[in-house]
Design a protein around this motif. Structure first.
Motif, PDB file in Angstrom:
ATOM      1  N   PRO A 188       0.838  -1.211   0.000  1.00 26.88           N
ATOM      2  CA  PRO A 188       0.000   0.000   0.000  1.00 26.88           C
ATOM      3  C   PRO A 188       0.870   1.256   0.000  1.00 26.88           C
ATOM      4  N   ASN A 189       0.302   2.349  -0.531  1.00 29.15           N
ATOM      5  CA  ASN A 189       1.109   3.568  -0.700  1.00 29.15           C
ATOM      6  C   ASN A 189       1.143   4.472   0.538  1.00 29.15           C
ATOM      7  N   GLY A 190       0.401   4.110   1.594  1.00 26.06           N
ATOM      8  CA  GLY A 190       0.319   4.966   2.778  1.00 26.06           C
ATOM      9  C   GLY A 190       1.656   5.424   3.338  1.00 26.06           C
ATOM     10  N   PRO A 191       2.595   4.504   3.594  1.00 24.97           N
ATOM     11  CA  PRO A 191       3.883   4.929   4.162  1.00 24.97           C
ATOM     12  C   PRO A 191       4.647   5.898   3.267  1.00 24.97           C
ATOM     13  N   VAL A 192       4.565   5.718   1.948  1.00 29.58           N
ATOM     14  CA  VAL A 192       5.256   6.641   1.036  1.00 29.58           C
ATOM     15  C   VAL A 192       4.535   7.990   1.032  1.00 29.58           C
ATOM     16  N   ALA A 193       3.202   7.958   1.087  1.00 32.43           N
ATOM     17  CA  ALA A 193       2.444   9.212   1.169  1.00 32.43           C
ATOM     18  C   ALA A 193       2.851   9.985   2.422  1.00 32.43           C
ATOM     19  N   ALA A 194       3.009   9.264   3.535  1.00 29.23           N
ATOM     20  CA  ALA A 194       3.423   9.907   4.790  1.00 29.23           C
ATOM     21  C   ALA A 194       4.790  10.562   4.639  1.00 29.23           C
ATOM     22  N   THR A 239      13.059  20.588  11.026  1.00 27.88           N
ATOM     23  CA  THR A 239      13.460  19.178  11.137  1.00 27.88           C
ATOM     24  C   THR A 239      12.572  18.444  12.144  1.00 27.88           C
ATOM     25  N   ILE A 240      12.239  19.120  13.241  1.00 26.57           N
ATOM     26  CA  ILE A 240      11.336  18.503  14.232  1.00 26.57           C
ATOM     27  C   ILE A 240       9.963  18.250  13.601  1.00 26.57           C
ATOM     28  N   VAL A 241       9.460  19.252  12.859  1.00 30.24           N
ATOM     29  CA  VAL A 241       8.173  19.089  12.166  1.00 30.24           C
ATOM     30  C   VAL A 241       8.249  17.894  11.204  1.00 30.24           C
ATOM     31  N   TYR A 242       9.382  17.778  10.530  1.00 33.50           N
ATOM     32  CA  TYR A 242       9.579  16.678   9.584  1.00 33.50           C
ATOM     33  C   TYR A 242       9.458  15.332  10.305  1.00 33.50           C
ATOM     34  N   VAL A 243      10.228  15.175  11.352  1.00 36.21           N
ATOM     35  CA  VAL A 243      10.274  13.883  12.053  1.00 36.21           C
ATOM     36  C   VAL A 243       8.918  13.561  12.704  1.00 36.21           C
ATOM     37  N   VAL A 244       8.370  14.546  13.403  1.00 36.57           N
ATOM     38  CA  VAL A 244       7.110  14.306  14.130  1.00 36.57           C
ATOM     39  C   VAL A 244       5.954  14.033  13.153  1.00 36.57           C
ATOM     40  N   SER A 245       5.873  14.862  12.092  1.00 38.60           N
ATOM     41  CA  SER A 245       4.767  14.658  11.143  1.00 38.60           C
ATOM     42  C   SER A 245       4.930  13.339  10.388  1.00 38.60           C
ATOM     43  N   TRP A 246       6.168  12.971  10.096  1.00 41.95           N
ATOM     44  CA  TRP A 246       6.399  11.694   9.397  1.00 41.95           C
ATOM     45  C   TRP A 246       5.946  10.530  10.277  1.00 41.95           C
ATOM     46  N   ILE A 247       6.336  10.569  11.543  1.00 44.36           N
ATOM     47  CA  ILE A 247       5.933   9.481  12.458  1.00 44.36           C
ATOM     48  C   ILE A 247       4.394   9.451  12.579  1.00 44.36           C
ATOM     49  N   GLY A 248       3.810  10.628  12.793  1.00 44.12           N
ATOM     50  CA  GLY A 248       2.355  10.692  12.951  1.00 44.12           C
ATOM     51  C   GLY A 248       1.614  10.209  11.717  1.00 44.12           C
ATOM     52  N   LEU A 249       2.034  10.702  10.560  1.00 50.88           N
ATOM     53  CA  LEU A 249       1.374  10.303   9.313  1.00 50.88           C
ATOM     54  C   LEU A 249       1.635   8.829   8.991  1.00 50.88           C
ATOM     55  N   HIS A 250       2.828   8.363   9.316  1.00 52.85           N
ATOM     56  CA  HIS A 250       3.152   6.957   9.057  1.00 52.85           C
ATOM     57  C   HIS A 250       2.213   6.046   9.845  1.00 52.85           C
ATOM     58  N   VAL A 251       2.011   6.396  11.101  1.00 48.03           N
ATOM     59  CA  VAL A 251       1.107   5.596  11.948  1.00 48.03           C
ATOM     60  C   VAL A 251      -0.322   5.673  11.388  1.00 48.03           C
ATOM     61  N   PHE A 284      -1.301   6.363   8.273  1.00 44.31           N
ATOM     62  CA  PHE A 284      -1.471   5.841   6.904  1.00 44.31           C
ATOM     63  C   PHE A 284      -0.992   4.397   6.731  1.00 44.31           C
ATOM     64  N   ARG A 285      -0.384   3.832   7.766  1.00 44.32           N
ATOM     65  CA  ARG A 285       0.220   2.504   7.645  1.00 44.32           C
ATOM     66  C   ARG A 285      -0.822   1.480   7.179  1.00 44.32           C
ATOM     67  N   GLY A 286      -0.456   0.711   6.186  1.00 43.71           N
ATOM     68  CA  GLY A 286      -1.346  -0.345   5.696  1.00 43.71           C
ATOM     69  C   GLY A 286      -2.494   0.155   4.832  1.00 43.71           C
ATOM     70  N   LYS A 287      -2.519   1.471   4.557  1.00 40.03           N
ATOM     71  CA  LYS A 287      -3.634   2.022   3.773  1.00 40.03           C
ATOM     72  C   LYS A 287      -3.199   2.375   2.356  1.00 40.03           C
ATOM     73  N   GLU A 288      -4.151   2.272   1.444  1.00 39.89           N
ATOM     74  CA  GLU A 288      -3.931   2.691   0.066  1.00 39.89           C
ATOM     75  C   GLU A 288      -4.701   4.002  -0.122  1.00 39.89           C
ATOM     76  N   LEU A 289      -3.978   5.113  -0.243  1.00 42.04           N
ATOM     77  CA  LEU A 289      -4.621   6.423  -0.344  1.00 42.04           C
ATOM     78  C   LEU A 289      -4.801   6.818  -1.804  1.00 42.04           C
ATOM     79  N   PRO A 290      -5.786   7.689  -2.083  1.00 44.02           N
ATOM     80  CA  PRO A 290      -5.903   8.215  -3.462  1.00 44.02           C
ATOM     81  C   PRO A 290      -4.637   9.010  -3.781  1.00 44.02           C
ATOM     82  N   TRP A 291      -3.847   8.504  -4.709  1.00 48.37           N
ATOM     83  CA  TRP A 291      -2.515   9.088  -4.943  1.00 48.37           C
ATOM     84  C   TRP A 291      -2.604  10.540  -5.415  1.00 48.37           C
ATOM     85  N   ARG A 292      -3.686  10.849  -6.149  1.00 49.31           N
ATOM     86  CA  ARG A 292      -3.848  12.223  -6.653  1.00 49.31           C
ATOM     87  C   ARG A 292      -3.900  13.207  -5.483  1.00 49.31           C
TER      88      ARG A 292
END
Lengths: 121, 182
Positions: free
Chosen positions: A8-14, A66-78, A80-88
Protein backbone atom coordinates in the motif's frame (compact mmCIF):
# COMPACT_ATOMS: atom_id res chain seq x y z
CA UNK A 1 -7.34 2.08 -5.25
CA UNK A 2 -4.21 -0.02 -5.40
CA UNK A 3 -3.60 -0.55 -9.09
CA UNK A 4 -1.47 -3.67 -8.81
CA UNK A 5 -0.52 -6.30 -6.29
CA UNK A 6 2.04 -4.22 -4.43
CA UNK A 7 2.51 -2.73 -0.99
CA UNK A 8 0.00 0.00 0.00
CA UNK A 9 1.11 3.57 -0.70
CA UNK A 10 0.32 4.97 2.78
CA UNK A 11 3.88 4.93 4.16
CA UNK A 12 5.26 6.64 1.04
CA UNK A 13 2.44 9.21 1.17
CA UNK A 14 3.42 9.91 4.79
CA UNK A 15 7.08 10.42 3.83
CA UNK A 16 6.21 12.73 0.93
CA UNK A 17 3.72 14.89 2.83
CA UNK A 18 6.05 15.12 5.86
CA UNK A 19 8.94 16.29 3.67
CA UNK A 20 6.71 18.87 2.00
CA UNK A 21 5.37 20.00 5.40
CA UNK A 22 8.95 20.52 6.59
CA UNK A 23 9.71 22.64 3.50
CA UNK A 24 6.56 24.70 4.11
CA UNK A 25 7.45 25.14 7.80
CA UNK A 26 10.89 26.37 6.82
CA UNK A 27 9.35 28.90 4.41
CA UNK A 28 6.86 30.08 7.02
CA UNK A 29 9.62 30.59 9.59
CA UNK A 30 11.72 32.50 7.05
CA UNK A 31 8.84 34.97 6.60
CA UNK A 32 8.08 35.24 10.33
CA UNK A 33 11.76 35.73 11.14
CA UNK A 34 11.93 38.60 8.68
CA UNK A 35 8.62 40.14 9.77
CA UNK A 36 8.95 40.10 13.55
CA UNK A 37 12.03 40.90 15.67
CA UNK A 38 10.73 38.96 18.69
CA UNK A 39 10.22 35.82 16.61
CA UNK A 40 13.67 36.31 15.15
CA UNK A 41 15.16 36.41 18.66
CA UNK A 42 13.18 33.31 19.67
CA UNK A 43 14.50 31.46 16.61
CA UNK A 44 18.11 32.09 17.60
CA UNK A 45 18.50 28.61 19.05
CA UNK A 46 22.29 29.00 18.97
CA UNK A 47 22.01 31.74 21.57
CA UNK A 48 18.93 30.46 23.43
CA UNK A 49 19.74 26.75 23.57
CA UNK A 50 23.36 26.43 22.47
CA UNK A 51 22.49 24.76 19.16
CA UNK A 52 25.64 25.65 17.24
CA UNK A 53 27.72 28.72 17.88
CA UNK A 54 26.99 31.96 16.07
CA UNK A 55 24.48 30.42 13.67
CA UNK A 56 21.75 32.91 14.56
CA UNK A 57 18.04 32.51 13.73
CA UNK A 58 18.86 29.98 11.00
CA UNK A 59 19.51 27.48 13.81
CA UNK A 60 15.89 27.75 14.99
CA UNK A 61 14.43 27.73 11.51
CA UNK A 62 16.15 24.48 10.54
CA UNK A 63 15.70 22.85 13.95
CA UNK A 64 11.95 23.50 14.05
CA UNK A 65 11.56 22.38 10.42
CA UNK A 66 13.46 19.18 11.14
CA UNK A 67 11.34 18.50 14.23
CA UNK A 68 8.17 19.09 12.17
CA UNK A 69 9.58 16.68 9.58
CA UNK A 70 10.27 13.88 12.05
CA UNK A 71 7.11 14.31 14.13
CA UNK A 72 4.77 14.66 11.14
CA UNK A 73 6.40 11.69 9.40
CA UNK A 74 5.93 9.48 12.46
CA UNK A 75 2.35 10.69 12.95
CA UNK A 76 1.37 10.30 9.31
CA UNK A 77 3.15 6.96 9.06
CA UNK A 78 1.11 5.60 11.95
CA UNK A 79 -2.09 7.08 10.47
CA UNK A 80 -1.47 5.84 6.90
CA UNK A 81 0.22 2.50 7.65
CA UNK A 82 -1.35 -0.34 5.70
CA UNK A 83 -3.63 2.02 3.77
CA UNK A 84 -3.93 2.69 0.07
CA UNK A 85 -4.62 6.42 -0.34
CA UNK A 86 -5.90 8.21 -3.46
CA UNK A 87 -2.51 9.09 -4.94
CA UNK A 88 -3.85 12.22 -6.65
CA UNK A 89 -4.70 13.73 -3.26
CA UNK A 90 -1.23 12.91 -1.97
CA UNK A 91 0.33 14.60 -4.98
CA UNK A 92 -1.87 17.70 -4.52
CA UNK A 93 -1.07 18.01 -0.79
CA UNK A 94 2.64 17.51 -1.41
CA UNK A 95 2.69 19.94 -4.34
CA UNK A 96 0.87 22.72 -2.46
CA UNK A 97 3.08 22.48 0.62
CA UNK A 98 6.24 22.16 -1.44
CA UNK A 99 5.27 25.01 -3.77
CA UNK A 100 4.63 27.30 -0.81
CA UNK A 101 7.89 26.19 0.76
CA UNK A 102 9.90 27.08 -2.34
CA UNK A 103 8.02 30.37 -2.75
CA UNK A 104 8.45 31.48 0.87
CA UNK A 105 12.19 30.83 0.83
CA UNK A 106 12.73 32.90 -2.33
CA UNK A 107 14.09 36.26 -1.10
CA UNK A 108 11.95 38.65 -3.21
CA UNK A 109 8.80 36.73 -2.17
CA UNK A 110 9.51 36.39 1.55
CA UNK A 111 10.74 39.99 1.82
CA UNK A 112 7.59 41.26 0.13
CA UNK A 113 5.33 39.22 2.42
CA UNK A 114 7.33 40.17 5.53
CA UNK A 115 7.22 43.85 4.58
CA UNK A 116 3.46 43.59 4.07
CA UNK A 117 3.07 42.01 7.51
CA UNK A 118 5.28 44.69 9.07
CA UNK A 119 3.36 47.43 7.27
CA UNK A 120 0.06 46.10 8.53
CA UNK A 121 1.20 45.67 12.13
CA UNK B 1 50.54 14.37 1.92
CA UNK B 2 50.00 16.60 -1.13
CA UNK B 3 51.35 20.10 -0.69
CA UNK B 4 47.97 21.79 -1.08
CA UNK B 5 46.69 20.17 2.11
CA UNK B 6 49.31 22.04 4.08
CA UNK B 7 48.34 25.26 2.33
CA UNK B 8 44.71 25.14 3.44
CA UNK B 9 43.50 26.70 6.67
CA UNK B 10 41.04 24.86 8.89
CA UNK B 11 38.22 27.05 7.55
CA UNK B 12 39.21 26.43 3.94
CA UNK B 13 39.37 22.70 4.61
CA UNK B 14 35.86 22.67 6.05
CA UNK B 15 34.59 24.80 3.19
CA UNK B 16 36.18 22.29 0.82
CA UNK B 17 34.61 19.33 2.62
CA UNK B 18 31.21 21.07 2.69
CA UNK B 19 31.17 22.36 -0.85
CA UNK B 20 33.41 20.21 -2.99
CA UNK B 21 33.74 16.78 -1.39
CA UNK B 22 30.16 16.32 -0.24
CA UNK B 23 28.88 18.28 -3.22
CA UNK B 24 30.70 16.01 -5.66
CA UNK B 25 29.39 12.91 -3.88
CA UNK B 26 25.87 14.33 -4.07
CA UNK B 27 26.22 14.90 -7.81
CA UNK B 28 27.53 11.38 -8.37
CA UNK B 29 24.72 9.85 -6.32
CA UNK B 30 22.15 11.96 -8.15
CA UNK B 31 23.45 10.97 -11.57
CA UNK B 32 23.37 7.27 -10.78
CA UNK B 33 20.01 7.51 -9.05
CA UNK B 34 18.37 9.53 -11.82
CA UNK B 35 19.52 7.16 -14.56
CA UNK B 36 18.30 4.14 -12.59
CA UNK B 37 14.98 5.74 -11.68
CA UNK B 38 14.24 6.95 -15.19
CA UNK B 39 15.01 3.62 -16.80
CA UNK B 40 13.19 1.53 -14.19
CA UNK B 41 10.47 0.50 -16.60
CA UNK B 42 9.51 -3.00 -17.61
CA UNK B 43 9.70 -2.11 -21.29
CA UNK B 44 13.33 -1.00 -20.99
CA UNK B 45 14.98 -3.69 -18.90
CA UNK B 46 14.93 -7.42 -18.31
CA UNK B 47 13.94 -8.88 -14.95
CA UNK B 48 17.62 -9.29 -14.12
CA UNK B 49 18.18 -5.68 -15.16
CA UNK B 50 15.39 -4.51 -12.86
CA UNK B 51 17.03 -6.22 -9.88
CA UNK B 52 20.39 -4.68 -10.71
CA UNK B 53 18.96 -1.20 -11.25
CA UNK B 54 16.94 -1.37 -8.07
CA UNK B 55 20.09 -2.16 -6.07
CA UNK B 56 21.88 0.77 -7.70
CA UNK B 57 18.87 3.00 -7.11
CA UNK B 58 18.72 2.08 -3.43
CA UNK B 59 22.41 2.84 -3.06
CA UNK B 60 22.23 6.09 -5.04
CA UNK B 61 19.22 7.52 -3.23
CA UNK B 62 20.49 6.50 0.22
CA UNK B 63 23.91 8.02 -0.41
CA UNK B 64 22.25 11.16 -1.76
CA UNK B 65 20.08 11.54 1.34
CA UNK B 66 22.96 10.95 3.77
CA UNK B 67 25.25 13.32 1.88
CA UNK B 68 22.51 15.97 1.73
CA UNK B 69 22.16 15.88 5.52
CA UNK B 70 25.93 16.02 6.04
CA UNK B 71 26.22 18.93 3.63
CA UNK B 72 23.58 21.12 5.28
CA UNK B 73 24.74 20.27 8.80
CA UNK B 74 28.39 21.11 8.10
CA UNK B 75 27.36 24.17 6.11
CA UNK B 76 24.96 25.55 8.71
CA UNK B 77 26.78 24.73 11.94
CA UNK B 78 30.44 24.90 10.92
CA UNK B 79 30.99 27.12 7.87
CA UNK B 80 28.05 29.57 8.13
CA UNK B 81 29.04 31.03 11.54
CA UNK B 82 32.42 32.02 10.04
CA UNK B 83 30.62 33.64 7.13
CA UNK B 84 28.27 35.73 9.32
CA UNK B 85 30.71 36.52 12.16
CA UNK B 86 30.25 39.96 13.67
CA UNK B 87 32.94 42.55 13.04
CA UNK B 88 34.74 43.75 16.19
CA UNK B 89 34.61 47.51 16.73
CA UNK B 90 37.50 49.29 15.03
CA UNK B 91 38.14 46.55 12.47
CA UNK B 92 38.76 47.96 9.01
CA UNK B 93 40.04 44.85 7.21
CA UNK B 94 36.91 42.76 6.50
CA UNK B 95 38.73 39.84 4.88
CA UNK B 96 37.79 37.50 7.77
CA UNK B 97 34.17 38.67 7.78
CA UNK B 98 32.67 37.63 4.42
CA UNK B 99 29.09 38.76 5.09
CA UNK B 100 30.19 42.17 6.36
CA UNK B 101 32.56 42.51 3.42
CA UNK B 102 29.79 41.78 0.91
CA UNK B 103 27.13 44.05 2.40
CA UNK B 104 29.60 46.92 2.91
CA UNK B 105 29.80 47.43 -0.84
CA UNK B 106 26.62 48.15 -2.83
CA UNK B 107 28.16 46.36 -5.80
CA UNK B 108 28.43 43.07 -3.87
CA UNK B 109 25.59 43.36 -1.33
CA UNK B 110 23.23 41.29 -3.48
CA UNK B 111 25.50 38.28 -3.07
CA UNK B 112 24.36 38.24 0.54
CA UNK B 113 20.90 39.85 0.35
CA UNK B 114 19.75 37.58 -2.44
CA UNK B 115 22.32 34.81 -2.89
CA UNK B 116 23.06 33.77 0.67
CA UNK B 117 19.51 34.46 1.88
CA UNK B 118 18.24 32.02 -0.74
CA UNK B 119 21.04 29.50 -0.43
CA UNK B 120 20.95 29.08 3.34
CA UNK B 121 17.24 28.20 3.26
CA UNK B 122 16.66 26.30 0.04
CA UNK B 123 19.61 24.02 0.84
CA UNK B 124 17.66 22.47 3.71
CA UNK B 125 14.92 21.28 1.37
CA UNK B 126 17.37 18.87 -0.26
CA UNK B 127 17.74 16.47 2.71
CA UNK B 128 14.00 16.53 3.46
CA UNK B 129 13.15 15.58 -0.12
CA UNK B 130 16.09 13.22 -0.67
CA UNK B 131 15.18 11.28 2.48
CA UNK B 132 11.57 10.89 1.32
CA UNK B 133 12.84 9.62 -2.03
CA UNK B 134 15.27 7.17 -0.41
CA UNK B 135 12.47 5.88 1.81
CA UNK B 136 10.11 5.37 -1.14
CA UNK B 137 12.76 3.45 -3.06
CA UNK B 138 13.70 1.34 -0.04
CA UNK B 139 10.03 0.65 0.74
CA UNK B 140 8.92 -0.41 -2.72
CA UNK B 141 12.16 -1.81 -4.12
CA UNK B 142 11.51 -3.70 -7.36
CA UNK B 143 7.76 -3.14 -6.91
CA UNK B 144 8.34 0.46 -7.93
CA UNK B 145 8.34 -0.71 -11.54
CA UNK B 146 4.65 -1.63 -11.12
CA UNK B 147 3.69 1.66 -9.49
CA UNK B 148 4.22 4.11 -12.34
CA UNK B 149 2.39 6.98 -10.62
CA UNK B 150 4.60 6.70 -7.54
CA UNK B 151 7.77 6.26 -9.60
CA UNK B 152 6.96 9.50 -11.43
CA UNK B 153 6.36 11.35 -8.16
CA UNK B 154 9.63 9.98 -6.76
CA UNK B 155 11.38 11.19 -9.90
CA UNK B 156 9.95 14.72 -9.46
CA UNK B 157 10.96 14.92 -5.78
CA UNK B 158 14.38 13.52 -6.67
CA UNK B 159 14.92 16.26 -9.27
CA UNK B 160 13.59 18.95 -6.88
CA UNK B 161 16.05 17.79 -4.22
CA UNK B 162 18.80 18.18 -6.79
CA UNK B 163 17.52 21.63 -7.86
CA UNK B 164 17.49 22.79 -4.21
CA UNK B 165 21.02 21.52 -3.68
CA UNK B 166 22.07 22.89 -7.06
CA UNK B 167 20.90 26.42 -6.26
CA UNK B 168 22.65 26.24 -2.89
CA UNK B 169 25.83 24.84 -4.41
CA UNK B 170 25.95 27.38 -7.23
CA UNK B 171 25.48 30.35 -4.91
CA UNK B 172 27.91 28.82 -2.45
CA UNK B 173 30.60 28.71 -5.12
CA UNK B 174 29.86 32.23 -6.38
CA UNK B 175 29.72 33.75 -2.90
CA UNK B 176 32.95 32.00 -1.95
CA UNK B 177 34.53 33.51 -5.05
CA UNK B 178 33.33 36.99 -4.06
CA UNK B 179 34.19 36.71 -0.35
CA UNK B 180 35.88 33.45 0.71
CA UNK B 181 35.64 31.99 4.20
CA UNK B 182 39.36 31.85 5.01
Amino acid sequence: MQSTDTKPNGPVAAAFIAAAAACFTLGLLVVLNDANADISKALDFSKNYGLGSGVGPLSGKVAVSTIVYVVSWIGLHVAFRGKELPWRNVVIATSVLLGLGFLLTFPPAFELIADTIKGGA
Amino acid sequence: MPEFFGALTSRETWALVHGMTLGALFLLAFGGGLASLYSLRASLVTEEGVQERTRRLRLGTTVMAVVAWLTVITGTFIVYPWYRAGVPVGTTDLTDYPKAKLVADAATAAWHNFGMEWKEHIAWMAPFLATAVAFAVAYYGVQLIRRGEIRRAVLVLFVLAFVAAGVAGLYGALITKAAPVA
